[in-house]
Design a protein around this motif. Structure first.
Motif, PDB file in Angstrom:
ATOM      1  N   TYR A 242       0.834  -1.208   0.000  1.00  0.00           N
ATOM      2  CA  TYR A 242       0.000   0.000   0.000  1.00  0.00           C
ATOM      3  C   TYR A 242       0.861   1.248   0.000  1.00  0.00           C
ATOM      4  CZ  TYR A 242      -3.473   3.445   1.520  1.00  0.00           C
ATOM      5  OH  TYR A 242      -4.292   4.544   1.611  1.00  0.00           O
ATOM      6  N   ARG A 243       0.715   2.062  -1.059  1.00  0.00           N
ATOM      7  CA  ARG A 243       1.275   3.406  -1.047  1.00  0.00           C
ATOM      8  C   ARG A 243       0.113   4.337  -1.226  1.00  0.00           C
ATOM      9  NH1 ARG A 243       3.926   5.956  -4.669  1.00  0.00           N
ATOM     10  NH2 ARG A 243       3.343   4.477  -6.293  1.00  0.00           N
ATOM     11  N   PRO A 244      -0.075   5.330  -0.320  1.00  0.00           N
ATOM     12  CA  PRO A 244      -1.244   6.200  -0.457  1.00  0.00           C
ATOM     13  C   PRO A 244      -1.179   7.023  -1.739  1.00  0.00           C
ATOM     14  CG  PRO A 244       0.189   6.946   1.342  1.00  0.00           C
ATOM     15  CD  PRO A 244       0.732   5.638   0.879  1.00  0.00           C
ATOM     16  N   ALA A 245      -2.324   7.208  -2.381  1.00  0.00           N
ATOM     17  CA  ALA A 245      -2.428   8.024  -3.586  1.00  0.00           C
ATOM     18  C   ALA A 245      -2.056   9.466  -3.274  1.00  0.00           C
ATOM     19  CB  ALA A 245      -3.860   7.971  -4.120  1.00  0.00           C
ATOM     20  N   ASP A 246      -1.691  10.225  -4.288  1.00  0.00           N
ATOM     21  CA  ASP A 246      -1.542  11.668  -4.128  1.00  0.00           C
ATOM     22  C   ASP A 246      -2.934  12.290  -4.025  1.00  0.00           C
ATOM     23  OD1 ASP A 246       1.204  11.544  -4.340  1.00  0.00           O
ATOM     24  OD2 ASP A 246       1.209  11.866  -6.513  1.00  0.00           O
ATOM     25  N   GLY A 247      -2.996  13.449  -3.385  1.00  0.00           N
ATOM     26  CA  GLY A 247      -4.249  14.196  -3.366  1.00  0.00           C
ATOM     27  C   GLY A 247      -5.319  13.557  -2.504  1.00  0.00           C
ATOM     28  N   MET A 248      -6.558  13.939  -2.748  1.00  0.00           N
ATOM     29  CA  MET A 248      -7.660  13.547  -1.868  1.00  0.00           C
ATOM     30  C   MET A 248      -7.993  12.063  -1.928  1.00  0.00           C
ATOM     31  SD  MET A 248      -8.584  15.988   0.046  1.00  0.00           S
ATOM     32  CE  MET A 248     -10.095  15.342   0.762  1.00  0.00           C
ATOM     33  N   ARG A 249      -7.583  11.361  -2.980  1.00  0.00           N
ATOM     34  CA  ARG A 249      -7.966   9.955  -3.076  1.00  0.00           C
ATOM     35  C   ARG A 249      -7.409   9.140  -1.919  1.00  0.00           C
ATOM     36  NH1 ARG A 249      -6.437   5.762  -5.890  1.00  0.00           N
ATOM     37  NH2 ARG A 249      -5.168   6.831  -7.443  1.00  0.00           N
ATOM     38  N   ARG A 250      -6.294   9.579  -1.309  1.00  0.00           N
ATOM     39  CA  ARG A 250      -5.729   8.809  -0.192  1.00  0.00           C
ATOM     40  C   ARG A 250      -6.652   8.770   1.018  1.00  0.00           C
ATOM     41  NH1 ARG A 250      -0.349  11.215   2.031  1.00  0.00           N
ATOM     42  NH2 ARG A 250       0.245  10.940  -0.144  1.00  0.00           N
ATOM     43  N   PHE A 251      -7.642   9.641   1.046  1.00  0.00           N
ATOM     44  CA  PHE A 251      -8.564   9.631   2.187  1.00  0.00           C
ATOM     45  C   PHE A 251      -9.766   8.711   1.949  1.00  0.00           C
ATOM     46  CE2 PHE A 251      -6.105  13.550   2.287  1.00  0.00           C
ATOM     47  CZ  PHE A 251      -5.474  13.372   3.508  1.00  0.00           C
ATOM     48  N   LEU A 252      -9.851   8.132   0.739  1.00  0.00           N
ATOM     49  CA  LEU A 252     -10.868   7.123   0.464  1.00  0.00           C
ATOM     50  C   LEU A 252     -10.331   5.752   0.877  1.00  0.00           C
ATOM     51  CD1 LEU A 252     -12.274   8.270  -3.006  1.00  0.00           C
ATOM     52  CD2 LEU A 252     -13.024   8.882  -0.700  1.00  0.00           C
ATOM     53  N   SER A 253     -11.226   4.790   1.018  1.00  0.00           N
ATOM     54  CA  SER A 253     -10.808   3.448   1.417  1.00  0.00           C
ATOM     55  C   SER A 253     -11.370   2.418   0.448  1.00  0.00           C
ATOM     56  CB  SER A 253     -11.262   3.149   2.846  1.00  0.00           C
ATOM     57  OG  SER A 253     -10.691   4.078   3.750  1.00  0.00           O
ATOM     58  N   GLY A 254     -12.690   2.179   0.495  1.00  0.00           N
ATOM     59  CA  GLY A 254     -13.311   1.165  -0.342  1.00  0.00           C
ATOM     60  C   GLY A 254     -13.983   1.770  -1.572  1.00  0.00           C
ATOM     61  N   THR A 255     -14.742   0.944  -2.240  1.00  0.00           N
ATOM     62  CA  THR A 255     -15.472   1.355  -3.443  1.00  0.00           C
ATOM     63  C   THR A 255     -16.401   2.530  -3.112  1.00  0.00           C
ATOM     64  OG1 THR A 255     -15.372  -0.912  -4.207  1.00  0.00           O
ATOM     65  CG2 THR A 255     -17.022   0.501  -5.236  1.00  0.00           C
ATOM     66  N   PRO A 256     -16.304   3.633  -3.854  1.00  0.00           N
ATOM     67  CA  PRO A 256     -17.132   4.796  -3.533  1.00  0.00           C
ATOM     68  C   PRO A 256     -18.635   4.500  -3.664  1.00  0.00           C
ATOM     69  CG  PRO A 256     -15.326   5.419  -4.990  1.00  0.00           C
ATOM     70  CD  PRO A 256     -15.348   3.912  -4.937  1.00  0.00           C
ATOM     71  N   PRO A 257     -19.432   5.033  -2.751  1.00  0.00           N
ATOM     72  CA  PRO A 257     -20.881   4.771  -2.729  1.00  0.00           C
ATOM     73  C   PRO A 257     -21.614   5.603  -3.789  1.00  0.00           C
ATOM     74  CG  PRO A 257     -20.282   6.198  -0.905  1.00  0.00           C
ATOM     75  CD  PRO A 257     -18.996   5.844  -1.597  1.00  0.00           C
ATOM     76  N   VAL A 258     -21.452   5.196  -5.046  1.00  0.00           N
ATOM     77  CA  VAL A 258     -21.950   6.012  -6.160  1.00  0.00           C
ATOM     78  C   VAL A 258     -23.463   6.192  -6.129  1.00  0.00           C
ATOM     79  CG1 VAL A 258     -22.241   6.012  -8.670  1.00  0.00           C
ATOM     80  CG2 VAL A 258     -20.005   5.583  -7.660  1.00  0.00           C
ATOM     81  N   LEU A 259     -24.180   5.072  -6.004  1.00  0.00           N
ATOM     82  CA  LEU A 259     -25.641   5.164  -6.025  1.00  0.00           C
ATOM     83  C   LEU A 259     -26.141   6.125  -4.945  1.00  0.00           C
ATOM     84  CD1 LEU A 259     -28.280   4.071  -7.237  1.00  0.00           C
ATOM     85  CD2 LEU A 259     -28.130   2.143  -5.675  1.00  0.00           C
ATOM     86  N   ALA A 260     -25.406   6.193  -3.830  1.00  0.00           N
ATOM     87  CA  ALA A 260     -25.839   7.000  -2.695  1.00  0.00           C
ATOM     88  C   ALA A 260     -25.432   8.468  -2.820  1.00  0.00           C
ATOM     89  CB  ALA A 260     -25.265   6.420  -1.403  1.00  0.00           C
ATOM     90  N   MET A 261     -24.595   8.810  -3.806  1.00  0.00           N
ATOM     91  CA  MET A 261     -24.160  10.213  -3.913  1.00  0.00           C
ATOM     92  C   MET A 261     -24.805  10.934  -5.091  1.00  0.00           C
ATOM     93  SD  MET A 261     -20.129  10.008  -5.208  1.00  0.00           S
ATOM     94  CE  MET A 261     -19.607   8.773  -4.037  1.00  0.00           C
TER      95      MET A 261
END
Lengths: 417, 417
Positions: free
Chosen positions: B283-302
């Motif tokens: 695991y290397r954290p992504a650059d930018g804001m993506r590093r604060f995500l973890s799992g599959t984004p809750p698309v249907l809910a957003m």
């Protein structure tokens, strides 16, 4: 038609007769897009939507969210994570009620349960500081274990696995011991489709005094299981694959009744507190499964999966598995017939008893093959190294769709080789 | 009509004239239920659905999820957490792009950012082990801080606050110092509606060398803010209140650009990794804001929240705040006129500059009053001790609705006293 040059014409007749005899064939029309020519081989990443779901969501917005407003929480929604969890438990997991709940993303639920299990094990026996996990498991599982080990001073024991298989009894037996706290196991390997021996591996971990956390992402809704009978401890699984919950729908968590009182997860929010509405000064975890929740349950995101639960309940998970095996057997016969002469290798177990709902086909050109197939409305997915994953959803995939898609794979391999 | 016995008839004329002059009045019809007689005072807990949302969700199921299937991730959904985050940043937060993302629940995002901030501060200066938080803050905030302090060996500094106000400059100045790692502050208090001085409190924390994590749950979409100009460090907020994202819709997180590279959150999943699809071994954290995500984004809910973002963009957050102040001012005048004679006390700041979008009214009978009002289709909510919260959503609440509801409160207080 170019594929007829190589294809065994008998395969088409076989596909037609398998479809004609398939008791689940009638369910295919319940899904959006069943009428289109597109071949969908990726229901193991994102299941097709049932046609009923669009109407269910729009009715929810108008009647429940819009009509009941905040009252919806007291009237129905507070119970929904448990009610849907119990349905998944009964229909797909072999879990008695009160042990399954819909929560956060798969990743967050794995984090919470793994932390809870490790902390409880280490507290009971300070020597138990090892987490066992397959070196070929899904990245989230590996990354989480790595991160948790670093922050808790634990040690990761990596199990090396052939990429065409998964963690089996011999490998696990060699990895566990008196220092093992938790074993994180994939029931079906995301890469190879290898189906692990649920009760067998659970027993091996238990003999060593370890807890097992099962990752059910690639099996729930496609492979029957019997968590209670296995003596399983903990499990987490996806709902957007074979449960058709929609992109990013929330995951489920299972915690065996006997463990619930002694496991505490670290993301302490209002929804997991004993006194959820009195909002007292100190966090005390709720009794039962609610202690594994943290924030406001993602209600809007857990509505959709109910349509597939209805279909699964009607079909029965045993019949789903029977068709799943027939689909993957057929796919392997087709691959043997028309793909193996092109140098494509089966990278999944040949024995159906060791195989979940998808089949992986390996060839050095598969990355380019996947891109070409997508342009032609044949949708598998690609996983390093060289793996084309053919996901076959028992409720929505037909045998003729499977044959059509694999013929397109053959053409694409020829074009890209 | 019984309430006319006590009500000042001038209030009805005033409500009518305020509605007639309200430039946002036309937006009310955009919401489900605007035509009904029901009075909704709880948009600060769950905003009404825009009428457009039912159609948006059903179209998403059929056209995007059903039509694009797994391709939707590459084509649009992978970017959606950032695209919607940036819109929230621009429209509601005063945040330049690349700093706001839609993630997990509020609770999970608060956990991740608080952990990241505490760990970074303690690593830079081992003496910085204190987390400052208000003793009257929302339970999730307090429970999280308590849990994180216990697991990281940190110490909680509780700020005592009058329940009719919130943490102000004097209280904060007394709480921070060279040992403070992070301050967790509510921009608008869930209980009293107290509006904190964003830039002022941020500066006080910074003078002490601390980072500030702003909880924006009760202000985002109703009170303008200017996170970049404040020099804010981190923030998390709800989307199901004034952003009308639906029950349990996912929260947003803000991390100032200057901090992103040095903050690492503990829930390490595939979506936060630098190599999101190569799924590498470490695991290397992504650059930018993506590093604060973890799992599959809750698309249907957003999806749903986009309808309110359209409305907010059209109205402008300054006009929203102007109406919000007018609504709460009017509610206080009505309460002074018809509720204060019944012993009801204002438990929110009287000065609009110190008040967010809701007003809390206190009376020993308020728990019973709330139950009675709900039966009569007047929907506020109740919070201990004795607090009736009157939430006024600028886009969907009218002045006459406010008056009608407060007259019903007067009747109910009379009946329950």
């Amino acid at each position: 038609m170019p594929h007829h040059r190589d294809a065994d014409d008998g395969l088409a007749a076989e596909a037609a007769s398998l479809d004609a005899a398939d008791p689940l064939a009638r369910h295919r029309d319940a899904f959006v897009g069943a009428e289109s020519a597109l071949v969908y081989f990726d229901g193991n990443s994102l299941g097709r939507p049932p046609r009923a779901t669009a109407e269910r969501l729009s009715r929810f917005v108008t009647d429940e969210w819009g009509g009941r407003l905040i009252r919806g929480w007291d009237e129905a929604w507070m119970q929904l994570p448990f009610a849907i969890g119990d349905r998944i438990g009964a229909i797909a997991l072999g879990a008695a009620s009160g042990q399954t709940v819909i929560g956060d993303s798969t990743t967050v639920l794995l984090y919470k349960l793994l932390r809870a299990a490790l902390d409880a094990q280490s507290a009971a026996d300070p020597d138990r500081v090892e987490i066992v996990v397959g070196r070929d498991d899904f990245p989230t599982d590996r990354y989480l274990v790595e991160g948790i080990a670093a922050e808790r001073g634990a040690r990761v024991v990596w199990v090396d696995v052939d990429t065409s298989r998964g963690v089996d009894a011999d490998l696990l037996r060699a990895a566990v011991g008196p220092r093992t706290a938790v074993v994180l196991l994939s029931h079906v390997s995301y890469r190879s489709g290898y189906l692990a021996d649920g009760p067998g591996l659970t027993a091996i971990a238990h003999e060593a005094g370890a807890l097992v956390l099962w990752d059910l992402c690639h099996s729930a809704g496609s492979v029957p299981m019997d968590l209670d009978a296995w003596g399983a401890d903990l499990a987490v699984g996806c709902t957007y694959k074979y449960l058709n919950g929609g992109p990013g729908s929330p995951a489920f968590a299972y915690v065996a009744s006997r463990h619930q009182h002694r496991l505490v997860q670290p993301v302490q929010g209002w929804m997991g507190a004993a006194d959820v509405f009195s909002m007292g000064p100190v966090y005390r975890p709720a009794d039962g499964m609610r202690r594994f929740l943290s924030g406001t349950p993602p209600v809007l995101a857990m509505i959709a999966m109910q349509d597939t639960l209805d279909l699964l309940e009607d079909a029965g998970i045993a019949a789903v598995r029977t068709k799943s095996v027939a689909l993957t057997d057929f796919a392997i016969r087709v691959a043997d017939g028309i793909l193996s002469p092109l140098g494509v290798r089966l990278a999944s177990p040949r024995d159906a008893a060791e195989r979940g709902g998808h089949v992986t086909l390996s060839h050095p050109a598969m990355r380019a093959v996947t891109a070409r197939l997508w342009r032609d409305d044949v949708i598998p997915d690609y996983r390093d190294p060289h793996g084309l994953r053919i996901g076959l959803s028992p409720l929505s995939t037909s045998f003729i769709e499977t044959l059509t898609g694999l013929r397109a794979v053959a053409e694409a391999v020829r074009a890209e080789s």
